[in-house]
Design a protein around this motif. Structure first.
Motif, PDB file in Angstrom:
ATOM      1  N   LEU A 257       0.824  -1.205   0.000  1.00  0.00           N
ATOM      2  CA  LEU A 257       0.000   0.000   0.000  1.00  0.00           C
ATOM      3  C   LEU A 257       0.865   1.265   0.000  1.00  0.00           C
ATOM      4  N   ALA A 258       1.958   1.234   0.737  1.00  0.00           N
ATOM      5  CA  ALA A 258       2.856   2.388   0.760  1.00  0.00           C
ATOM      6  C   ALA A 258       3.463   2.629  -0.620  1.00  0.00           C
ATOM      7  N   ALA A 259       3.825   1.551  -1.314  1.00  0.00           N
ATOM      8  CA  ALA A 259       4.375   1.685  -2.663  1.00  0.00           C
ATOM      9  C   ALA A 259       3.332   2.272  -3.613  1.00  0.00           C
ATOM     10  N   LEU A 260       2.098   1.826  -3.480  1.00  0.00           N
ATOM     11  CA  LEU A 260       1.020   2.366  -4.307  1.00  0.00           C
ATOM     12  C   LEU A 260       0.811   3.853  -4.022  1.00  0.00           C
ATOM     13  N   ALA A 261       0.796   4.204  -2.739  1.00  0.00           N
ATOM     14  CA  ALA A 261       0.577   5.604  -2.359  1.00  0.00           C
ATOM     15  C   ALA A 261       1.711   6.501  -2.833  1.00  0.00           C
ATOM     16  N   SER A 262       2.872   5.910  -3.113  1.00  0.00           N
ATOM     17  CA  SER A 262       4.017   6.687  -3.589  1.00  0.00           C
ATOM     18  C   SER A 262       4.020   6.835  -5.105  1.00  0.00           C
ATOM     19  N   GLY A 263       2.993   6.308  -5.753  1.00  0.00           N
ATOM     20  CA  GLY A 263       2.888   6.474  -7.200  1.00  0.00           C
ATOM     21  C   GLY A 263       3.333   5.284  -8.012  1.00  0.00           C
ATOM     22  N   ALA A 265       2.332   2.276  -9.662  1.00  0.00           N
ATOM     23  CA  ALA A 265       1.001   1.786  -9.991  1.00  0.00           C
ATOM     24  C   ALA A 265       0.983   0.419 -10.658  1.00  0.00           C
ATOM     25  N   THR A 266       2.114  -0.057 -11.175  1.00  0.00           N
ATOM     26  CA  THR A 266       2.133  -1.361 -11.836  1.00  0.00           C
ATOM     27  C   THR A 266       2.768  -2.401 -10.915  1.00  0.00           C
ATOM     28  N   ALA A 267       2.480  -3.663 -11.196  1.00  0.00           N
ATOM     29  CA  ALA A 267       3.026  -4.736 -10.367  1.00  0.00           C
ATOM     30  C   ALA A 267       4.554  -4.713 -10.385  1.00  0.00           C
ATOM     31  N   GLY A 268       5.141  -4.441 -11.557  1.00  0.00           N
ATOM     32  CA  GLY A 268       6.594  -4.406 -11.650  1.00  0.00           C
ATOM     33  C   GLY A 268       7.200  -3.281 -10.834  1.00  0.00           C
ATOM     34  N   ARG A 269       6.582  -2.104 -10.881  1.00  0.00           N
ATOM     35  CA  ARG A 269       7.122  -0.980 -10.117  1.00  0.00           C
ATOM     36  C   ARG A 269       6.939  -1.178  -8.625  1.00  0.00           C
ATOM     37  N   ILE A 270       5.824  -1.788  -8.216  1.00  0.00           N
ATOM     38  CA  ILE A 270       5.627  -2.083  -6.792  1.00  0.00           C
ATOM     39  C   ILE A 270       6.698  -3.055  -6.317  1.00  0.00           C
ATOM     40  N   ALA A 271       6.924  -4.107  -7.105  1.00  0.00           N
ATOM     41  CA  ALA A 271       7.943  -5.095  -6.745  1.00  0.00           C
ATOM     42  C   ALA A 271       9.322  -4.452  -6.673  1.00  0.00           C
ATOM     43  N   GLY A 272       9.621  -3.551  -7.635  1.00  0.00           N
ATOM     44  CA  GLY A 272      10.910  -2.874  -7.610  1.00  0.00           C
ATOM     45  C   GLY A 272      11.072  -1.988  -6.396  1.00  0.00           C
ATOM     46  N   CYS A 273       9.992  -1.314  -6.011  1.00  0.00           N
ATOM     47  CA  CYS A 273      10.039  -0.455  -4.825  1.00  0.00           C
ATOM     48  C   CYS A 273      10.319  -1.264  -3.564  1.00  0.00           C
ATOM     49  N   LEU A 274       9.762  -2.477  -3.506  1.00  0.00           N
ATOM     50  CA  LEU A 274       9.941  -3.328  -2.328  1.00  0.00           C
ATOM     51  C   LEU A 274      11.175  -4.212  -2.436  1.00  0.00           C
ATOM     52  N   VAL A 307      -3.079  -1.065 -14.121  1.00  0.00           N
ATOM     53  CA  VAL A 307      -2.477  -0.348 -13.003  1.00  0.00           C
ATOM     54  C   VAL A 307      -3.307  -0.626 -11.758  1.00  0.00           C
ATOM     55  N   TYR A 308      -2.689  -0.429 -10.616  1.00  0.00           N
ATOM     56  CA  TYR A 308      -3.350  -0.623  -9.332  1.00  0.00           C
ATOM     57  C   TYR A 308      -3.410   0.712  -8.606  1.00  0.00           C
ATOM     58  N   ARG A 309      -4.521   0.935  -7.936  1.00  0.00           N
ATOM     59  CA  ARG A 309      -4.684   2.178  -7.179  1.00  0.00           C
ATOM     60  C   ARG A 309      -5.279   1.851  -5.815  1.00  0.00           C
ATOM     61  N   VAL A 310      -4.910   2.645  -4.807  1.00  0.00           N
ATOM     62  CA  VAL A 310      -5.488   2.486  -3.469  1.00  0.00           C
ATOM     63  C   VAL A 310      -6.976   2.821  -3.544  1.00  0.00           C
ATOM     64  N   GLY A 311      -7.826   1.937  -3.032  1.00  0.00           N
ATOM     65  CA  GLY A 311      -9.262   2.115  -3.152  1.00  0.00           C
ATOM     66  C   GLY A 311      -9.922   2.818  -1.981  1.00  0.00           C
ATOM     67  N   GLU A 312      -9.210   3.026  -0.889  1.00  0.00           N
ATOM     68  CA  GLU A 312      -9.765   3.678   0.290  1.00  0.00           C
ATOM     69  C   GLU A 312      -8.993   4.975   0.552  1.00  0.00           C
ATOM     70  N   PRO A 313      -9.654   6.142   0.451  1.00  0.00           N
ATOM     71  CA  PRO A 313      -8.942   7.417   0.612  1.00  0.00           C
ATOM     72  C   PRO A 313      -8.144   7.527   1.904  1.00  0.00           C
TER      73      PRO A 313
END
Length: 481
Positions: A257-263, A265-274, A307-313
């Motif tokens: 969720l933190a990776a998503l909130a940082s922008g 949005a794709t599975a590859g970028r989330i994995a790279g962030c983590l 792309v994936y986005r956080v669904g709860e504000p």
């Protein structure tokens, strides 16, 4: 209960259905949306039985169930059940004289202690079982764990095909939320919605009706609610994951969720962030989607790209603003944190949220004449620009029905929360439309739309009057079509 007329009508129609045999419904939704209030009110209004479970052993739950059922039935002594088979049959017996709603709230707690409980209900509701045929009990199973409740009627579940009603109690939409909070200023309403979304309890129980008085009061309101350790809202985003029993490694889910909130949005970028392989985050993303905390959106022009986005504000706000500064916030330095984070809030939280609100407006509120057809699919899209070695992100792509044709491209739109939009924005959309036409996409019915939280230039307003653009400002989002 505020603006739950549709949900109430569905529940009352189910509870009073005069059919000849026992029926079952499944009601779900995240916590604090008003599910329990609705179901308890339904049981009280119809003289039915309401039982709310909590985390306990099977024996303790059966004991409590027997005590409360005995009180409801007017029994001198508590009822005793050794097995859930007996308890479910006792519920069926309640409906022998006519339709009667029977509610089991927080059903996942019971199923966690007794994993066979869904199968027990399945057997009790067997098509030719006399206990069911001679009963008109209207059993409602309710739960806040969306991952569990979503699977309750899925393909391999014992209860698949048994429910006569499946009702999801969702958060209020952005217009309902503004009315619920009593906010008339659309800009203030959208800022507040970017923090707390449409969960009703956040106004009443969590901030005790503390509503920002006006736009200048918004900053102080954030500091005394979402960023204040004294406010229940401060920790709520972290507790939302605790409601989901299917989540094991919660640290990993929070990191996603933190990776998503940082922008990212794709599975590859989330994995790279983590710094993990993509295969490690596939399951967490799927579970978070099942929980309703993340949504997956497919590119309108590249169907193999999502792309994936956080669904709860509130989660987006927490991960973008609060979590990075928790040590300071815990020391009561909310004003300092907000002063240094407000720009990030507007860009990383409000901006993407505004784009989503625009898509929701098209889906639920825009008149068919606005885009020349009935919107069917509203998403984002990416248009490649080979000559420039780049691509154009289209914030609002509308496909719909015109006459007998479904899936017609109705609109390409750009959304800017903090920019006064002008001819330059419209020219970019015209260029993207031409690129699509060059690729063989039928753009003959496509209207160009600009969505702005800051307004439009006079030049662009003149283009709108000529019928060459659709302009949507905050007033139109909240009041127009």
């Amino acid at each position: 209960m505020f603006d739950r007329n549709w949900e109430w009508s569905e529940l009352t129609a189910f509870a009073t259905d005069d059919g000849p045999e026992a029926t079952m419904a499944v009601v779900s939704g995240r916590r604090r949306q008003g599910k329990s209030f609705l179901l308890d009110s339904l049981a009280r209004a119809a003289g039915g039985f309401y039982f709310c479970a909590y985390e306990a052993t099977e024996a303790e739950s059966l004991r409590r169930f027997g005590e409360e059922l005995g009180q409801h039935s007017g029994s001198i002594a508590p009822m005793r059940f050794d097995r859930w088979e007996q308890a479910i049959d006792a519920l069926l017996a309640l409906g022998k004289d006519g339709p009667l709603p029977v509610v089991i709230d927080e059903f996942p707690y019971l199923a966690r202690a007794t994993p066979s409980l869904p199968s027990i209900v399945q057997v009790a509701y067997g098509p030719r079982r006399p206990e069911r045929l001679q009963s008109r009990t209207r059993l409602l199973l309710c739960g806040s764990s969306l991952s569990f409740m979503g699977k309750l009627l899925s393909g391999t579940s014992p209860l698949r095909g048994r429910a006569g009603l499946e009702l999801v109690v969702r958060p209020l939409d952005f217009r309902q939320a503004a009315a619920f909070w009593g906010i008339d200023d659309p800009r203030l309403a959208l800022l507040v919605h970017s923090v707390v979304g449409g969960t009703p309890a956040y106004r009443r129980e969590f901030v005790r009706d503390d509503v920002p008085a006006d736009l200048p009061d918004f900053d102080a309101w954030v500091c005394r609610t979402a960023l204040s350790p004294r406010s229940p809202l401060y920790r709520e985003a972290r507790y939302l994951l605790a409601d989901e029993s299917d989540l094991r490694d919660r640290a990993l889910y929070h990191s996603v969720l933190a990776a998503l909130a940082s922008g990212n949005a794709t599975a590859g970028r989330i994995a790279g962030c983590l710094e993990r392989p993509t295969s490690d985050i596939t399951h967490p993303l799927t579970v978070l989607q099942d929980c309703g905390l993340v949504r997956r959106e497919t590119d309108a022009f590249r169907r193999n790209r999502s792309v994936y986005r956080v669904g709860e504000p509130l989660i987006a706000f927490d991960h973008a603003i609060s979590r990075p500064k928790l040590p300071l916030l815990d020391r009561g330095m909310a004003e300092h944190v907000w002063e240094t984070s407000r720009a990030r809030f507007l860009s990383a939280v409000v901006g993407p949220h505004f784009e989503q609100i625009c898509r929701e407006w098209v889906t639920h509120f825009a008149a068919p004449d606005t885009f020349g057809g009935m919107p069917i699919d509203v998403s984002y899209g990416t248009v490649p620009d080979p000559a420039a070695h780049s691509s154009h992100e289209i914030d609002v792509v509308v496909r719909g029905a015109v006459g007998q044709d479904n899936g017609v491209l109705l609109s390409l739109g750009e959304a800017k929360w903090d920019q006064v939009m002008g001819i330059g924005h419209l020219e970019r959309l015209r260029h993207a439309k031409a690129l699509l036409a060059d690729r063989g996409v039928d753009t003959s019915a496509a209207r160009l739309a600009c969505y702005s939280g800051a307004g439009f230039t006079e030049e662009l307003r003149a283009v709108e009057k000529q019928g060459d653009a659709v302009l949507v400002d905050l007033a139109r989002l909240y009041e127009g079509e």
